[in-house]
Design an enzyme around this catalytic site. Structure first.
Site, mmCIF file in Angstrom:
data_model
loop_
_atom_site.group_PDB
_atom_site.id
_atom_site.type_symbol
_atom_site.label_atom_id
_atom_site.label_comp_id
_atom_site.label_asym_id
_atom_site.label_seq_id
_atom_site.Cartn_x
_atom_site.Cartn_y
_atom_site.Cartn_z
ATOM 1 N N ASN A 45 16.885 19.305 -94.811
ATOM 2 C CA ASN A 45 16.174 18.078 -94.456
ATOM 3 C C ASN A 45 15.686 17.394 -95.737
ATOM 4 O O ASN A 45 15.293 18.058 -96.703
ATOM 5 C CB ASN A 45 15.046 18.333 -93.462
ATOM 6 C CG ASN A 45 14.071 19.422 -93.876
ATOM 7 O OD1 ASN A 45 14.420 20.362 -94.578
ATOM 8 N ND2 ASN A 45 12.836 19.297 -93.424
ATOM 9 N N GLU A 47 13.095 14.449 -96.588
ATOM 10 C CA GLU A 47 12.078 13.525 -96.098
ATOM 11 C C GLU A 47 11.846 12.405 -97.110
ATOM 12 O O GLU A 47 12.376 12.422 -98.225
ATOM 13 C CB GLU A 47 10.778 14.299 -95.809
ATOM 14 C CG GLU A 47 10.955 15.314 -94.692
ATOM 15 C CD GLU A 47 9.682 16.093 -94.370
ATOM 16 O OE1 GLU A 47 8.704 16.003 -95.149
ATOM 17 O OE2 GLU A 47 9.679 16.779 -93.345
ATOM 18 N N ASN A 48 11.048 11.419 -96.669
ATOM 19 C CA ASN A 48 10.816 10.238 -97.497
ATOM 20 C C ASN A 48 9.388 9.751 -97.258
ATOM 21 O O ASN A 48 8.867 9.891 -96.140
ATOM 22 C CB ASN A 48 11.829 9.146 -97.104
ATOM 23 C CG ASN A 48 11.874 8.019 -98.108
ATOM 24 O OD1 ASN A 48 10.979 7.188 -98.170
ATOM 25 N ND2 ASN A 48 12.923 8.005 -98.916
ATOM 26 N N ALA A 49 8.793 9.178 -98.282
ATOM 27 C CA ALA A 49 7.444 8.623 -98.122
ATOM 28 C C ALA A 49 7.416 7.558 -97.036
ATOM 29 O O ALA A 49 6.399 7.358 -96.370
ATOM 30 C CB ALA A 49 6.956 8.046 -99.446
ATOM 31 N N TYR A 51 8.476 7.480 -93.764
ATOM 32 C CA TYR A 51 8.874 8.617 -92.926
ATOM 33 C C TYR A 51 10.200 8.415 -92.194
ATOM 34 O O TYR A 51 11.007 9.325 -92.081
ATOM 35 C CB TYR A 51 7.783 8.936 -91.910
ATOM 36 C CG TYR A 51 6.569 9.655 -92.478
ATOM 37 C CD1 TYR A 51 6.343 9.732 -93.849
ATOM 38 C CD2 TYR A 51 5.650 10.232 -91.623
ATOM 39 C CE1 TYR A 51 5.224 10.376 -94.355
ATOM 40 C CE2 TYR A 51 4.528 10.885 -92.113
ATOM 41 C CZ TYR A 51 4.310 10.951 -93.482
ATOM 42 O OH TYR A 51 3.206 11.588 -93.966
ATOM 43 N N CYS A 56 17.505 14.882 -91.042
ATOM 44 C CA CYS A 56 17.490 16.308 -90.735
ATOM 45 C C CYS A 56 18.599 17.047 -91.489
ATOM 46 O O CYS A 56 19.585 16.457 -91.939
ATOM 47 C CB CYS A 56 17.713 16.531 -89.241
ATOM 48 S SG CYS A 56 16.507 15.784 -88.156
ATOM 49 N N GLU A 58 20.878 19.088 -90.301
ATOM 50 C CA GLU A 58 22.178 19.064 -89.641
ATOM 51 C C GLU A 58 22.940 17.782 -89.972
ATOM 52 O O GLU A 58 24.136 17.793 -90.267
ATOM 53 C CB GLU A 58 22.007 19.170 -88.114
ATOM 54 C CG GLU A 58 21.327 20.448 -87.645
ATOM 55 C CD GLU A 58 19.809 20.312 -87.542
ATOM 56 O OE1 GLU A 58 19.201 19.590 -88.370
ATOM 57 O OE2 GLU A 58 19.238 20.937 -86.625
ATOM 58 N N CYS A 90 17.432 19.009 -83.244
ATOM 59 C CA CYS A 90 16.709 17.999 -82.473
ATOM 60 C C CYS A 90 17.713 17.161 -81.669
ATOM 61 O O CYS A 90 18.931 17.279 -81.825
ATOM 62 C CB CYS A 90 15.869 17.122 -83.395
ATOM 63 S SG CYS A 90 16.806 15.864 -84.299
ATOM 64 N N CYS A 93 20.272 15.069 -83.632
ATOM 65 C CA CYS A 93 21.262 15.912 -84.311
ATOM 66 C C CYS A 93 22.268 16.480 -83.318
ATOM 67 O O CYS A 93 23.455 16.608 -83.628
ATOM 68 C CB CYS A 93 20.579 17.030 -85.085
ATOM 69 S SG CYS A 93 19.796 16.446 -86.614
HETATM 70 ZN ZN LIG Z 1 17.623 16.672 -86.260
#
Ligand SMILES: [Zn+2]
Length: 165
Positions: A45, A47-49, A51, A56, A58, A90, A93
């Site tokens: 995964n 992430e980013n500031a 959001y 993810c 996958e 999720c 995904c």
């Molecule tokens: Zn996912």
């Protein structure tokens, strides 16, 4: 795929998890895909500031693979830091996997305890065994470490590419 190959695929997912960029959720995830050509494509995964710009593990693996020309996958591994085999892809995904995986694709969900039980540079653990029914996929005899469901079980009555042909 034999147990040794699955062990390598699981180990690739953990290696990717260790590269996760998850400063906000602190929830690291790794994924690894077995391509139809035999390649292992891993992702974490990111992430980013901002959001919503995060992705993810996958889907990181999928976009990596597809951009390298790997458009079909036959097995999926998902790992995290959770010490039970309960972290599944999720919803978005699952749909992304549906685009590139047959419905009978096994999705192995692996506990974070796995690397301590089966180091990446060691042999496959005894609880990974060939499918007794002669199936294509190994199974795990220790349900506290690995759970496996097919993509169809995770995404029943799905909408996929075949619905548009
Ligand atoms: Zn996912």
């Amino acid at each position: 795929m034999d147990p040794a190959q699955l062990h390598n695929l699981i180990s690739a997912a953990f290696k990717a998890r260790d590269n996760a960029h998850a400063p906000y959720s602190k929830f690291r995830v790794g994924a690894a895909l077995l391509s139809a050509s035999g390649a292992h494509i891993a992702g974490c995964n990111v992430e980013n500031a901002s959001y919503g710009a995060g992705i993810c593990a996958e889907r990181t693996a999928i976009v990596k693979g597809v951009s390298e020309g790997e458009r079909a996958y036959t097995a999926v591994v998902v790992v995290s830091d959770v010490p039970t085999p309960t972290i599944s892809p999720c919803g978005i995904c699952r749909q992304s996997l549906r685009e590139f995986c047959p419905l009978d694709t096994p999705v192995y969900m692996v506990s974070a305890t796995y690397p301590a039980l089966a180091p990446a540079d060691g042999p496959p653990p005894a609880f990974l065994v060939p499918d007794a029914d002669g199936g294509r996929w190994p199974r795990a005899t220790d349900a506290s470490v690995i759970a496996v469901l097919t993509l169809e079980q995770l995404l029943p009555m799905s909408f996929g590419p075949d619905n548009l042909t």
